[in-house]
Each structure stands twice: as structure tokens, then as C-alpha cells.
Design a protein around this motif. Structure first.
Motif, PDB file in Angstrom:
ATOM      1  N   ASP A  66      41.503  37.466  34.285  1.00 25.54           N
ATOM      2  CA  ASP A  66      40.647  36.560  35.063  1.00 25.54           C
ATOM      3  C   ASP A  66      41.165  36.380  36.492  1.00 25.54           C
ATOM      4  O   ASP A  66      40.631  35.564  37.241  1.00 25.54           O
ATOM      5  CB  ASP A  66      40.510  35.205  34.362  1.00 25.54           C
ATOM      6  CG  ASP A  66      41.866  34.574  34.077  1.00 25.54           C
ATOM      7  OD1 ASP A  66      42.882  35.303  34.177  1.00 25.54           O
ATOM      8  OD2 ASP A  66      41.919  33.379  33.759  1.00 25.54           O
ATOM      9  N   THR A  98      38.148  34.701  38.553  1.00 23.60           N
ATOM     10  CA  THR A  98      36.889  34.533  37.828  1.00 23.60           C
ATOM     11  C   THR A  98      36.900  33.276  36.970  1.00 23.60           C
ATOM     12  O   THR A  98      35.848  32.704  36.700  1.00 23.60           O
ATOM     13  CB  THR A  98      36.590  35.776  36.961  1.00 23.60           C
ATOM     14  OG1 THR A  98      37.678  35.973  36.048  1.00 23.60           O
ATOM     15  CG2 THR A  98      36.413  37.016  37.824  1.00 23.60           C
ATOM     16  N   ARG A 101      36.865  30.338  39.514  1.00 28.11           N
ATOM     17  CA  ARG A 101      35.704  30.555  40.397  1.00 28.11           C
ATOM     18  C   ARG A 101      36.080  30.316  41.867  1.00 28.11           C
ATOM     19  O   ARG A 101      35.389  29.606  42.605  1.00 28.11           O
ATOM     20  CB  ARG A 101      34.500  29.692  39.981  1.00 28.11           C
ATOM     21  CG  ARG A 101      33.955  30.112  38.619  1.00 28.11           C
ATOM     22  CD  ARG A 101      32.646  29.446  38.220  1.00 28.11           C
ATOM     23  NE  ARG A 101      31.589  29.543  39.223  1.00 28.11           N
ATOM     24  CZ  ARG A 101      30.862  30.631  39.449  1.00 28.11           C
ATOM     25  NH1 ARG A 101      31.073  31.730  38.759  1.00 28.11           N
ATOM     26  NH2 ARG A 101      29.918  30.615  40.384  1.00 28.11           N
ATOM     27  N   LEU A 147      29.469  38.919  41.081  1.00 25.94           N
ATOM     28  CA  LEU A 147      30.553  39.879  40.834  1.00 25.94           C
ATOM     29  C   LEU A 147      29.891  41.077  40.167  1.00 25.94           C
ATOM     30  O   LEU A 147      29.681  41.096  38.953  1.00 25.94           O
ATOM     31  CB  LEU A 147      31.624  39.240  39.941  1.00 25.94           C
ATOM     32  CG  LEU A 147      32.912  40.041  39.740  1.00 25.94           C
ATOM     33  CD1 LEU A 147      33.630  40.282  41.063  1.00 25.94           C
ATOM     34  CD2 LEU A 147      33.834  39.327  38.766  1.00 25.94           C
ATOM     35  N   ASN A 150      33.635  44.346  37.627  1.00 25.37           N
ATOM     36  CA  ASN A 150      34.981  43.818  37.366  1.00 25.37           C
ATOM     37  C   ASN A 150      35.635  44.746  36.366  1.00 25.37           C
ATOM     38  O   ASN A 150      35.322  44.726  35.178  1.00 25.37           O
ATOM     39  CB  ASN A 150      34.907  42.389  36.849  1.00 25.37           C
ATOM     40  CG  ASN A 150      36.288  41.828  36.505  1.00 25.37           C
ATOM     41  OD1 ASN A 150      37.301  42.531  36.611  1.00 25.37           O
ATOM     42  ND2 ASN A 150      36.327  40.589  36.069  1.00 25.37           N
TER      43      ASN A 150
ATOM     44  N   TYR B 133      36.789  46.027  41.705  1.00 31.15           N
ATOM     45  CA  TYR B 133      35.816  44.944  41.726  1.00 31.15           C
ATOM     46  C   TYR B 133      34.813  45.219  42.823  1.00 31.15           C
ATOM     47  O   TYR B 133      35.047  46.040  43.725  1.00 31.15           O
ATOM     48  CB  TYR B 133      36.480  43.564  41.936  1.00 31.15           C
ATOM     49  CG  TYR B 133      37.111  43.361  43.293  1.00 31.15           C
ATOM     50  CD1 TYR B 133      36.328  43.041  44.406  1.00 31.15           C
ATOM     51  CD2 TYR B 133      38.471  43.466  43.478  1.00 31.15           C
ATOM     52  CE1 TYR B 133      36.912  42.855  45.659  1.00 31.15           C
ATOM     53  CE2 TYR B 133      39.056  43.279  44.712  1.00 31.15           C
ATOM     54  CZ  TYR B 133      38.270  42.980  45.799  1.00 31.15           C
ATOM     55  OH  TYR B 133      38.834  42.806  47.027  1.00 31.15           O
TER      56      TYR B 133
END
Lengths: 154, 154, 154
Positions: A66, A98, A101, A147, A150, B133
Motif C-alpha cells: 500500500d 494507497t 490516500r 490510480l 498499481n 504505477y
């Protein structure tokens, strides 16, 4: 610089690139292999390490899937003196968090020391930087933020 | 690496920089000249090419003046073996889409193959990357957004 | 390129990196030392300089601690001919304007000329670029924007 130093400089650059590729692809064993056994690190007041195992353990714990990171270094100014060397670099980094955020952007000036072992391999003996700036923005300020890819979520 | 490889490594780096300069300055003939006749490319599932003419045609068609692109590569890890070579790079790219009013940011790890022709010139035999990404933001989320300069709008 | 040119190329790269390190760390004396006595510069219509003292004075006056800058160059394409050389680079720059509360991002293609003096040192004889794009966003569009670190505010 002598002609013969060019190969050492190149080897040190490759070492630094491998260290960053390991970091951004979350290859923690590869990251560990770029340090000497007694390497130290100083990424500012909050992030100091007295040995490479603690450093790698911290990264492994805090940079999970993340935390999508990009660390890119530029402008190598490397001086070789026998089996030791120093290096300056300009860093730009971005973290796409992520979970939290958040988007983080920063820049630093690295000052490293490198050491060539008995096996002829260069490793990082010390890495540290002066942080120039760092800023964060919440994705929620950007309702359209998407996004669209990823790698670590796959 | 041998001392004699340094010139080949440098030539391959120059090739990669020319390829990106051609891409970002929309010089499609220069872009085509950086590939071997049977070069292939793989920029992820959506963007695969089995020959360089298709690749260049795609870029020419899709990267018009309303797509201002910046592709910068870092961290060359290049291995030369005779007239072949492999290269890893860290890419950061940004596209300012003036038509769609979108800002795109992304990062990838490139893995290329290069080939030295009978004329002594290195060319790209295969280029491909793993996307780390990619994210987009609509300019409309940023009411103050101002494109204060656009070379391709002049 | 000849093997012997590699050292000159490396020296020119170091010069460029020192110039940018001086700029981003606001070390104006170091910046001045990277130019020849009669160096010129052209950063677009608004920013032309006919001598290095004017250039450095302008930067000193306009890039105070409320203008946190990052200038990073990539993709060196350097050609050496005796004691002269030319260089192309891809620039990416960001300015965090803490006073104006603006974020500026831009990219340019540099075209420089370098000169080696009687003391054997390379210096910048001319620096100039074609601006690809530049855009600004007000921090006020991003209510969550946080400058979590600013080296020049310390």
C-alpha cells in the motif's frame, strides 16, 4: 580523475541503482546485499539506522504494497580513493500511499560513502541525505484522482 | 566490466537518450532510426508492437500536439556481450493532455535489448517495461491550473 | 567517441551537476564558478543574460528561501572537440513557491556549450534551453497541501 577510476565510478553507480531498484521493487534481500555489514544510514532526524539489518527490517515493515514508492537519483558526483569512495546525488522521490490516500513528493541531496570489499565488490558503507523539501496532498482533494495502474496490487 | 566496454555502454546510453528526445520532441523519423528493422516493443498489455513501423505510426497518431509528453530514464544498468547488450532503466513519465484536460504521471522499470549492426551502430532490438504505477488527475479538479508554456502550441 | 574522451565527458557532467547543486542549494558563489568570464545564457524570451554576473545576481535576488527549487537534468548527449564541447540534456524542474503559494512544474531541452580553460577546468560558456511545458497550480486548490519539510525555512 584517472582513466582507471572510470570503472570504479561505474561500479558504484550500478550499486546505487541496484539499491534503488531493490527499494522500489520491494526486493528486501537484494536491498540488504547492497550494504556492508556495519553500514549506517541517516535519512533525517526521524530515520537513523546503526546497522543494515535494522534499516532493511524498517523498510520491509513500512513499505508494504500500500506504499508504492519511486526513488530516482541523479547527478552523481563520485570520488574514488583506493577502496573507499564518496558520492553525492540529487534524489527525487514520490510515494503513492494507497492506504492513507496521500501523495508524497520530496527531494534530497545524498551524501554517501562506499567501500570495496576483499571480494572486489563495492557496497554502501553509509548513506545519508539533507532533505530539501517534502510535501503531501490528500487524494480526496482531487475527486478525479485515478490510480490507473498499481503493480503491487496485482 | 572491462575498460573497453565503457564506450559501448556510453553509445547505448546515447541511443536511449536519442530515442526519448525523439519521442518527446515528436521527431518520428529520428525515433524510427533508433530501432533495428525487426525490433519489438511491449509497454504492457495494451501496447505491444511486433515491428518498429507500427510502433512509430502509433506514436505519431496518438501523440499529437495536444499530448505534451515527458519521458525521462534513470539508473542505467547495462551489460554488453559482443554485439548484443541488455539494459535496465527506471522511467518516470508525465503527459499533459491539453485536449482531454488530464495530467498523467507514471513510472516503470525498463528491460531492453540492444544490437550492434554491421555499420557499428547500436540500435534498440526490444524495449519493454513493467509499469509500477500510473495515475491521472483532471485539470478541472484544479481551478487554478495554468499551462504557462506549451512548446507544441506555438 | 574515443576512449580518451570519456574523462572529458565525465568532467563536463560533473560541472553540470555542480551548477545545478549550486542553484538548488542557493550557493551563489559556487554557481558563479561554473561559468566562463564571458558566458551567456538563454532560458527563453524572458530570461536572457549576456554575462555570468548578471545571471547569478538575478538568481540570488529571485530565488530566496521562499522559492524552493529542484532542477534535475538527464540524458546527457555530450560531444567533445578539443577544448570545446556541446551538450544536450533533458531538464525537469519544480519550484515550491511558499510566498506565492504556487507549485510550478516544467521541462526543457538544454543545449549548452562548454570550454576548457588554460587551467584544464571545464566551464559553461553558454547555457540555453527550449521549454517544453510549464504549469502552475495554486496550493489553495489543494486544502490538504502540507509542506512537511522545507530545508530553507530552518
Amino acid at each position: 580523475m584517472e582513466q582507471t577510476d572510470l570503472l570504479a565510478v561505474r561500479a558504484i553507480e550500478q550499486l546505487k541503482y541496484r539499491y534503488l531498484r531493490a527499494l522500489d521493487s520491494k526486493d528486501w534481500d537484494l536491498l540488504r546485499s547492497t550494504f556492508t555489514a556495519d553500514a549506517t544510514a541517516n535519512y533525517g532526524d526521524r530515520l537513523e539506522f546503526s546497522n543494515p539489518d535494522d534499516l532493511v527490517a524498517f523498510m520491509r515493515e513500512n513499505l508494504g504494497p500500500d506504499m508504492v514508492t519511486l526513488h530516482q537519483v541523479h547527478h552523481p558526483e563520485i570520488d574514488v580513493a583506493g577502496d573507499s569512495a564518496t558520492g553525492r546525488w540529487s534524489l527525487q522521490d514520490r510515494i503513492v500511499m494507497t492506504g492513507y490516500r496521500l501523495l508524497l513528493d520530496g527531494a534530497s541531496l545524498y551524501e554517501d560513502r562506499y567501500s570495496r570489499g576483499a571480494d572486489g565488490e563495492w557496497r554502501i558503507a553509509h548513506t545519508g541525505y539533507v532533505r530539501l523539501y517534502e510535501h503531501t496532498v490528500a487524494m480526496d482533494d482531487l475527486p478525479s484522482f485515478a490510480l490507473t495502474h498499481n503493480h503491487f496490487a496485482e
